[in-house]
Motif scaffolding. Sequence first.
Motif, short mmCIF file in Angstrom:
data_model
loop_
_atom_site.label_atom_id
_atom_site.label_comp_id
_atom_site.label_asym_id
_atom_site.label_seq_id
_atom_site.Cartn_x
_atom_site.Cartn_y
_atom_site.Cartn_z
N PHE A 140 -73.94 40.23 4.57
CA PHE A 140 -74.58 39.97 3.42
C PHE A 140 -74.31 40.84 2.25
CE2 PHE A 140 -77.18 38.18 6.97
CZ PHE A 140 -77.12 37.00 6.45
N HIS A 182 -81.04 32.59 10.56
CA HIS A 182 -81.31 31.34 9.83
C HIS A 182 -80.34 31.24 8.64
CE1 HIS A 182 -85.65 31.15 11.86
NE2 HIS A 182 -84.56 30.81 12.51
N ARG A 183 -79.98 32.41 8.00
CA ARG A 183 -79.49 32.32 6.79
C ARG A 183 -77.93 32.32 7.19
NH1 ARG A 183 -81.07 37.93 4.22
NH2 ARG A 183 -79.79 37.31 2.47
N TRP A 228 -69.55 31.19 -0.17
CA TRP A 228 -69.32 31.12 1.10
C TRP A 228 -68.22 30.58 1.83
CZ3 TRP A 228 -75.12 28.73 2.02
CH2 TRP A 228 -75.97 29.81 1.58
N ARG A 235 -85.07 29.23 1.04
CA ARG A 235 -84.14 29.94 0.86
C ARG A 235 -83.94 31.46 1.75
NH1 ARG A 235 -85.36 27.88 -4.32
NH2 ARG A 235 -83.63 26.78 -5.13
N ASP A 236 -85.05 32.07 1.97
CA ASP A 236 -85.28 33.14 2.78
C ASP A 236 -85.23 32.94 4.23
OD1 ASP A 236 -85.31 34.48 0.35
OD2 ASP A 236 -87.35 34.22 -0.13
N ARG A 251 -77.33 28.39 7.76
CA ARG A 251 -77.21 27.59 6.88
C ARG A 251 -75.81 27.88 5.97
NH1 ARG A 251 -80.46 29.48 2.36
NH2 ARG A 251 -80.59 27.59 1.42
N ARG A 252 -75.36 28.97 6.24
CA ARG A 252 -73.84 29.27 5.70
C ARG A 252 -72.90 28.34 6.32
NH1 ARG A 252 -73.31 35.47 4.03
NH2 ARG A 252 -75.17 35.58 2.33
#
Length: 198
Positions: free
Chosen positions: A59, A9-10, A44, A3-4, A13-14
């Motif tokens: 974020f 990377h975040r 998202w 998740r982190d 993922r979105r």
Amino acid sequence: MARDGLAEHRIARRANAVVLLDKGWSCARVAGALLLDDDTVRDWFQAYESGGLDALSRFGHEGSSCRLTLEQQAALQNWITVRLPRSTRTIGAWLEKNHGFNYSRPGLIALLHRLGFDYRKPHKMPRGLNDVRQQAFIASYEKLLNTMAADEAVVFVDAVHPTHQVRAAGCWAPKDTAIAVEQTTGRQKSEHSWCHQS
């Protein structure tokens, strides 16, 4: 760990979630594949629909960049360290006068914490503190106690006088710097008087 990660990377993922939704996956299926909950995937997707990639890349906790230049921040730090101002109002007035910036109180407090300051009271320091005289007094007092007869006693007396000492007030100061204020007195002798009574 799944998740982190880094912001890149975040964001990826979105983007993957949006691509999978575009391929016809349900929110529940995308959430299961990416170890998320349905509501996160929906949020998202709504962010992407309303604001595109920019909205998907935010974020919500980045905060705004400091309006002061590095030189202006250094000048502010130096001024506070020397002056130890008592209120944010004083600091805000200095900033507006010298650099033309008008900060809100919460914004100014956040800036001060970011620059390494906090608000606290200085420690009180006895006036005219003299280590040599203090040690001499302690030695003579202990000698007296060790040589007194059974029917003798030491009595401490102090004059009654109006309060006229400095009262420490809070101020903004560097977090790692100890601050103290020297007490004032109108008396010629600052130590307690004592007498030997038999």
